[in-house]
Design a protein around this motif. Structure first.
Motif, PDB file in Angstrom:
ATOM      1  N   VAL A   1       2.634   1.603  -3.504  1.00 21.41           N
ATOM      2  CA  VAL A   1       1.721   2.075  -4.550  1.00 21.41           C
ATOM      3  C   VAL A   1       1.456   3.564  -4.367  1.00 21.41           C
ATOM      4  O   VAL A   1       1.447   4.337  -5.328  1.00 21.41           O
ATOM      5  CB  VAL A   1       0.399   1.281  -4.535  1.00 21.41           C
ATOM      6  CG1 VAL A   1      -0.608   1.920  -5.496  1.00 21.41           C
ATOM      7  CG2 VAL A   1       0.641  -0.170  -4.930  1.00 21.41           C
ATOM      8  N   SER A   2       1.268   3.991  -3.129  1.00 13.93           N
ATOM      9  CA  SER A   2       1.042   5.401  -2.863  1.00 13.93           C
ATOM     10  C   SER A   2       2.239   6.241  -3.317  1.00 13.93           C
ATOM     11  O   SER A   2       2.071   7.300  -3.939  1.00 13.93           O
ATOM     12  CB  SER A   2       0.785   5.617  -1.364  1.00 13.93           C
ATOM     13  OG  SER A   2       0.595   6.977  -1.066  1.00 13.93           O
TER      14      SER A   2
ATOM     15  N   GLU B   1      -4.541  -2.841  -7.238  1.00 10.05           N
ATOM     16  CA  GLU B   1      -3.196  -2.274  -7.404  1.00 10.05           C
ATOM     17  C   GLU B   1      -2.214  -2.888  -6.414  1.00 10.05           C
ATOM     18  O   GLU B   1      -1.058  -3.179  -6.762  1.00 10.05           O
ATOM     19  CB  GLU B   1      -3.257  -0.761  -7.215  1.00 10.05           C
ATOM     20  CG  GLU B   1      -3.965  -0.015  -8.327  1.00 10.05           C
ATOM     21  CD  GLU B   1      -4.166   1.445  -8.005  1.00 10.05           C
ATOM     22  OE1 GLU B   1      -3.917   2.278  -8.892  1.00 10.05           O
ATOM     23  OE2 GLU B   1      -4.579   1.760  -6.868  1.00 10.05           O
TER      24      GLU B   1
ATOM     25  N   PRO C   1      -4.438   3.613  -2.714  1.00  8.95           N
ATOM     26  CA  PRO C   1      -4.447   2.462  -3.621  1.00  8.95           C
ATOM     27  C   PRO C   1      -5.697   1.604  -3.482  1.00  8.95           C
ATOM     28  O   PRO C   1      -6.379   1.632  -2.451  1.00  8.95           O
ATOM     29  CB  PRO C   1      -3.211   1.670  -3.189  1.00  8.95           C
ATOM     30  CG  PRO C   1      -3.041   2.005  -1.746  1.00  8.95           C
ATOM     31  CD  PRO C   1      -3.495   3.440  -1.604  1.00  8.95           C
TER      32      PRO C   1
ATOM     33  N   CYS D   1       0.835  -1.210   0.000  1.00 11.76           N
ATOM     34  CA  CYS D   1       0.000   0.000   0.000  1.00 11.76           C
ATOM     35  C   CYS D   1       0.866   1.254   0.000  1.00 11.76           C
ATOM     36  O   CYS D   1       0.612   2.214  -0.749  1.00 11.76           O
ATOM     37  CB  CYS D   1      -0.922   0.006   1.216  1.00 11.76           C
ATOM     38  SG  CYS D   1      -2.366  -1.071   1.086  1.00 11.76           S
TER      39      CYS D   1
END
Length: 301
Positions: free
Chosen positions: A277-278, A291, A287, A274
């Motif tokens: 992805v951020s 993803e 996210p 997480c």
């Protein structure tokens, strides 16, 4: 309409950032709101318990809250100046806060029966250092704990936190929490003069039963529990910026358990993904599960 499984209490604000000399840009944010928005994007029924202004800045926060799927019954619109964080410089970071919309939050305006249905209440950041909101939220945490709810806490240290916060607010919330998430920078500010290992030991002694999620940016995450320690490296991505990465990891940790992931190491991987992805998007990006799972699958090859 059913009530949410998680309520995140605290502030939503607008970061007013000077990008180049004389040029400013506004970004909706606030650590609690970021966590709530990410939990909702992960498919967890979530309410953000906070107050925002009725002007255009508050409207943008409301619109993004709706887009993220937050339960709008928990967001309160008030006639007050918007809370803003004015950021003249990002490197090194300098900032100050103005406005008071967040301080107008009222428990009486929350949906009836919310405390009966909620599973997790999360608290963090400057909402716990701004009166009268801070005292209200501490009482809320105490009531939720007494009702058998899980308390989650991320101190998210900011410059308006004083010695009183360090000596009173932090231990009060720390003792109530089942999960404490904090960064290496948070730890330095909460335990000034301590070596990292000493500070972590003091934190563990504050609440030996709590799960402590300790984040070190690109150096990854460590989970401390009463039973042992788990390490998780960061998942490497091309970094756009790191704004909101800690909030994404917090939401990932809480959300993974609510999504049915029980293995602690797998939950750490989910939280790390997480955050990564951020970081691969500009701004405090939230996210989705797709993803996060795609990144885990890619890095697992």
């Amino acid at each position: 309409m059913s009530l949410p499984r998680v309520v995140v209490f605290g502030e939503a604000l607008t970061d007013i950032v000077q990008t180049t000399p004389g040029h400013w840009r506004g970004y909706p944010g606030g650590a609690p709101w970021n966590v709530a928005r990410t939990l909702s994007k992960l498919g967890i029924a979530t309410g953000f318990g906070g107050a925002i202004s009725e002007d255009s800045l508050g409207e943008e926060i409301a619109e993004q809250s709706i887009a993220a799927g937050l339960d709008m019954r928990f967001i309160q619109r008030v006639k007050a100046d918007p809370l803003v964080a004015v950021v003249p410089s990002s490197a090194p970071p300098t900032y100050f806060f103005a406005g008071e919309a967040d301080l107008r939050f009222s428990l009486d305006a929350l949906p009836e029966g919310w405390l009966d249905e909620v599973e997790i209440c999360h608290f963090s950041c400057i909402s716990l250092a701004r009166e009268p909101l801070a005292s209200l939220l501490i009482r809320t945490a105490e009531q939720a704990k007494a009702a058998g709810k899980v308390i989650s806490y991320d101190p998210n240290w900011r410059n308006l936190m004083t010695a009183r916060y360090r000596e009173e607010t932090f231990p009060t919330l720390g003792k109530l929490a089942s999960t404490i998430k904090l960064s290496d920078e948070d730890l330095k500010n909460l335990y000034p003069g301590y070596e990292e290992a000493q500070a972590l030991q003091a934190l563990r002694e504050l609440n030996p039963e709590a799960q402590v999620l300790f984040t070190r940016g690109e150096r990854g995450l460590t989970l401390y529990t009463a039973e042992g320690t788990h390490e998780q490296p960061a998942l490497k991505v091309t970094v756009a910026d790191t704004v909101g990465a800690g909030d994404a990891s917090m939401a990932g940790w809480l959300g993974s358990g609510l999504l049915g992931i029980t293995d602690l190491q797998q939950r750490l991987v989910f939280a790390a993904a997480c955050a990564s992805v951020s970081c691969s998007h500009a701004g405090a990006y939230s996210p989705t599960v797709a993803e996060v799972e795609a990144l885990i699958a890619e890095r697992g090859r």
